[in-house]
Motif scaffolding. Structure first.
Motif, short mmCIF file in Angstrom:
data_model
loop_
_atom_site.label_atom_id
_atom_site.label_comp_id
_atom_site.label_asym_id
_atom_site.label_seq_id
_atom_site.Cartn_x
_atom_site.Cartn_y
_atom_site.Cartn_z
N ILE A 6 0.99 -1.23 -0.09
CA ILE A 6 -0.11 -0.05 -0.50
C ILE A 6 0.81 1.16 0.18
N ARG A 7 0.53 1.99 -1.21
CA ARG A 7 0.96 3.30 -0.78
C ARG A 7 0.47 4.35 -0.89
N LEU A 8 0.42 5.36 0.67
CA LEU A 8 -0.05 6.40 0.50
C LEU A 8 1.02 7.86 -0.11
N THR A 9 -0.12 8.91 -0.94
CA THR A 9 0.82 9.93 -1.14
C THR A 9 0.26 11.54 -1.25
N VAL A 10 0.79 12.28 -0.77
CA VAL A 10 -0.15 13.68 -0.16
C VAL A 10 0.08 13.75 -1.82
N VAL A 11 -1.86 14.17 -2.56
CA VAL A 11 -2.34 14.71 -3.95
C VAL A 11 -2.25 16.33 -3.52
N ASP A 12 -3.00 16.67 -3.05
CA ASP A 12 -2.77 17.90 -2.63
C ASP A 12 -3.51 18.61 -1.02
N ARG A 13 -3.49 19.74 -1.15
CA ARG A 13 -3.75 20.74 0.78
C ARG A 13 -4.73 21.82 0.17
N LEU A 14 -5.81 21.53 0.52
CA LEU A 14 -6.82 22.92 1.22
C LEU A 14 -7.01 23.48 1.86
N GLY A 15 -6.46 23.83 2.62
CA GLY A 15 -6.48 24.26 4.37
C GLY A 15 -5.10 25.49 3.67
N LYS A 17 -2.63 26.42 6.28
CA LYS A 17 -2.35 26.29 6.80
C LYS A 17 -1.24 25.69 6.06
N GLY A 18 0.10 25.14 6.87
CA GLY A 18 1.38 23.91 6.57
C GLY A 18 1.08 23.00 7.33
N CYS A 19 1.51 22.05 6.79
CA CYS A 19 1.30 20.84 8.09
C CYS A 19 2.36 21.18 9.10
N HIS A 20 1.70 20.59 10.06
CA HIS A 20 2.35 20.83 11.29
C HIS A 20 3.47 19.50 11.26
N ARG A 21 2.89 18.46 10.93
CA ARG A 21 3.94 17.09 10.21
C ARG A 21 5.07 17.80 9.45
N GLY A 22 4.67 18.81 8.68
CA GLY A 22 5.61 19.11 7.73
C GLY A 22 5.71 18.46 5.92
N HIS A 23 4.05 17.33 6.02
CA HIS A 23 4.13 16.74 4.56
C HIS A 23 3.69 17.55 3.54
N LYS A 24 3.91 17.47 2.44
CA LYS A 24 3.83 17.98 1.53
C LYS A 24 2.70 17.64 0.05
N VAL A 25 2.60 17.93 -0.36
CA VAL A 25 1.69 17.62 -1.91
C VAL A 25 2.98 16.72 -2.87
N GLY A 26 3.51 15.93 -2.80
CA GLY A 26 3.81 14.57 -3.43
C GLY A 26 4.69 14.32 -2.93
N ASP A 27 4.86 14.08 -1.20
CA ASP A 27 4.71 13.27 -0.37
C ASP A 27 4.89 11.98 -0.71
N THR A 28 5.47 10.32 -0.20
CA THR A 28 4.73 9.18 -1.14
C THR A 28 5.33 8.20 0.27
N ALA A 67 -8.13 5.10 -2.92
CA ALA A 67 -9.18 5.71 -2.12
C ALA A 67 -8.45 7.27 -1.37
N VAL A 68 -9.58 8.41 -1.61
CA VAL A 68 -9.00 9.52 -1.68
C VAL A 68 -9.89 10.08 -0.20
N PHE A 69 -8.71 10.33 0.79
CA PHE A 69 -9.48 10.72 2.09
C PHE A 69 -7.96 12.64 2.64
N CYS A 70 -9.29 12.99 3.58
CA CYS A 70 -8.61 13.98 4.16
C CYS A 70 -8.00 14.12 5.15
N CYS A 71 -7.01 14.89 5.95
CA CYS A 71 -6.79 14.80 6.92
C CYS A 71 -7.81 15.78 7.69
N PRO A 72 -7.27 15.54 9.04
CA PRO A 72 -8.57 16.11 10.05
C PRO A 72 -8.25 17.23 10.36
N ASP A 73 -7.36 18.00 9.90
CA ASP A 73 -6.60 19.39 10.52
C ASP A 73 -7.50 20.14 9.53
#
Length: 87
Positions: A6-15, A17-28, A67-73
């Protein structure tokens, strides 16, 4: 029968502010070897999708094996894609 990878990829950011964990679009991330690098809040949301896909299920309205989902932050709202990796 072995479990698929299973691979997880950050494909977009809608909020706003930046991610407090440092994730960016394209991270896999490889779920089996790198899940500890994924934000715990995102993993909490991801796990049911991962479990469904890994054991042959399908998410309604999503292409097979994904599956595509959003983080809860609410300030970040990173959009992740989970996908079965065919070897």
């Amino acid at each position: 029968m072995s479990r698929p990878k299973i691979r997880l990829t950050v494909v977009d950011r809608l909020g706003p502010k930046g991610c407090h964990r440092g994730h960016k679009v394209g991270d896999t991330f490889d779920f089996d070897t790198e899940r500890g690098q994924v934000c715990p809040m995102a993993m909490h949301v991801a796990f049911p999708y991962i479990d469904i896909l890994r054991y042959g299920g399908r998410i309604p309205g999503q292409p097979e094996g994904t599956a595509v989902f959003c983080c809860p932050d609410v300030d970040t709202i990173n959009v992740f894609k989970v996908e079965v990796v065919e070897e």
